[in-house]
Design a protein around this motif. Structure first.
Motif, PDB file in Angstrom:
ATOM      1  N   UNK A  55       0.857  -1.177   0.000  1.00  0.00           N
ATOM      2  CA  UNK A  55       0.000   0.000   0.000  1.00  0.00           C
ATOM      3  C   UNK A  55       0.902   1.237   0.000  1.00  0.00           C
ATOM      4  N   UNK A  56       1.390   1.606  -1.189  1.00  0.00           N
ATOM      5  CA  UNK A  56       2.307   2.741  -1.291  1.00  0.00           C
ATOM      6  C   UNK A  56       2.675   2.953  -2.741  1.00  0.00           C
ATOM      7  N   UNK A  57       3.549   3.916  -2.979  1.00  0.00           N
ATOM      8  CA  UNK A  57       3.912   4.238  -4.368  1.00  0.00           C
ATOM      9  C   UNK A  57       4.884   3.213  -4.953  1.00  0.00           C
ATOM     10  N   UNK A  58       4.570   2.766  -6.163  1.00  0.00           N
ATOM     11  CA  UNK A  58       5.388   1.756  -6.841  1.00  0.00           C
ATOM     12  C   UNK A  58       5.917   2.379  -8.135  1.00  0.00           C
ATOM     13  N   UNK A  59       7.217   2.600  -8.209  1.00  0.00           N
ATOM     14  CA  UNK A  59       7.786   3.203  -9.421  1.00  0.00           C
ATOM     15  C   UNK A  59       8.003   2.143 -10.495  1.00  0.00           C
ATOM     16  N   UNK A  60       7.432   2.405 -11.673  1.00  0.00           N
ATOM     17  CA  UNK A  60       7.559   1.492 -12.812  1.00  0.00           C
ATOM     18  C   UNK A  60       8.160   2.298 -13.967  1.00  0.00           C
ATOM     19  N   UNK A  61       9.292   1.817 -14.469  1.00  0.00           N
ATOM     20  CA  UNK A  61      10.067   2.643 -15.414  1.00  0.00           C
ATOM     21  C   UNK A  61       9.711   2.391 -16.877  1.00  0.00           C
ATOM     22  N   UNK A  62       9.656   3.468 -17.646  1.00  0.00           N
ATOM     23  CA  UNK A  62       9.442   3.329 -19.097  1.00  0.00           C
ATOM     24  C   UNK A  62      10.765   2.906 -19.741  1.00  0.00           C
ATOM     25  N   UNK A  63      10.636   2.193 -20.866  1.00  0.00           N
ATOM     26  CA  UNK A  63      11.826   1.739 -21.595  1.00  0.00           C
ATOM     27  C   UNK A  63      12.091   2.674 -22.772  1.00  0.00           C
ATOM     28  N   UNK A  64      11.011   3.265 -23.300  1.00  0.00           N
ATOM     29  CA  UNK A  64      11.148   4.159 -24.455  1.00  0.00           C
ATOM     30  C   UNK A  64      12.035   5.337 -24.097  1.00  0.00           C
ATOM     31  N   UNK A  65      12.707   5.870 -25.104  1.00  0.00           N
ATOM     32  CA  UNK A  65      13.533   7.059 -24.860  1.00  0.00           C
ATOM     33  C   UNK A  65      12.989   8.269 -25.627  1.00  0.00           C
ATOM     34  N   UNK A  66      11.959   8.050 -26.452  1.00  0.00           N
ATOM     35  CA  UNK A  66      11.360   9.185 -27.173  1.00  0.00           C
ATOM     36  C   UNK A  66      10.047   9.590 -26.488  1.00  0.00           C
ATOM     37  N   UNK A  67       9.694  10.863 -26.668  1.00  0.00           N
ATOM     38  CA  UNK A  67       8.527  11.443 -25.991  1.00  0.00           C
ATOM     39  C   UNK A  67       7.244  10.629 -26.226  1.00  0.00           C
ATOM     40  N   UNK A  68       6.957  10.322 -27.507  1.00  0.00           N
ATOM     41  CA  UNK A  68       5.709   9.608 -27.817  1.00  0.00           C
ATOM     42  C   UNK A  68       5.687   8.232 -27.153  1.00  0.00           C
TER      43      UNK A  68
END
Ligand code: E4P
Length: 218
Positions: A55-68
């Protein structure tokens, strides 16, 4: 001070969560690879499992490096669970994405922060957290803790809402020093948190109490 665990290992997360002192979890692609979670579907499933455990914040990272790509991925991650905070790297596209996410009400963690300037950019874009990597700075003979000190000062100067999430923690004294400086959050490997328990005088004191009790009680 909030305690996050820096791992994607479900057993480690459960162990700390069961102690009742866990406020959140951070992951990154390297940590996901370490536990062998592969393929988009499995990655999303793994994040969901963590969200249902803690019950708390879970950081999940994007793999893309471009804005879209970051926008597409971030929206998909945020839709998984209310606990998700989208982790975005400190790049020009990343800052643009953080601004867009903040306008959509999606919370973000700007990762790979190594300077005050980078953290200011992320805070101005509306990041919920900035992640200064203090251990990796120490690794290149730069004082990671002084970056945390500078960020606490600068964020207070301007009343930024962005929280300082001290990352790349390598040992228990990093945690203690971050607490003294006033970092909002530390995200640590379970091993560093474990070491906070230890003090020889606690062990000696407890052994003495038990021995004295046995002397009179038999
Ligand atoms: C946290 O968000 C980071 O991914 C992590 O703390 C990096 O730690 P490391 O430098 O030990 O890999």
């Amino acid at each position: 001070m909030k305690f996050f665990i820096d791992t994607a290992n479900l057993d480690e997360i459960k162990e700390l969560n069961d102690l009742g002192i866990l406020d959140g979890v951070t992951t990154n692609p390297s940590l996901m690879a370490k536990v062998g979670v592969q393929g988009r579907e499995n990655v999303l499933k793994h994040y969901k499992t963590i969200c249902e455990m803690v019950d708390g914040d879970i950081s999940a990272e994007v793999i893309s490096t471009d804005f879209e790509g970051m926008l597409r991925e971030g929206k998909e991650l945020a839709a998984l669970h209310n606990n998700i905070v989208v982790k975005v790297p400190m790049t020009r596209d990343g800052i643009k994405a953080i601004k867009a996410f903040s306008e959509m009400g999606i919370r973000t963690n700007c990762t790979l922060i190594f300077s005050v300037g980078q953290a200011i950019l992320a805070a101005k874009a509306g990041a919920s957290y900035v992640s200064p990597f203090l251990g990796r700075l120490d690794d290149v003979s730069t004082d990671g803790l002084s970056l945390i000190e500078d960020l606490v000062l600068v964020f207070a100067n301007y009343g930024f809402d962005t929280e300082i999430l001290a990352a790349s923690i390598r040992h228990p004294m990093h945690i203690v020093e971050c607490a003294k400086i006033g970092a909002d959050v530390v995200t640590c490997p379970g091993s560093s948190i474990d070491k906070l328990f230890n003090h020889p005088l606690t062990d000696i004191g407890l052994a003495q109490f038990i021995a004295d009790y046995k002397k009179v009680e038999g």
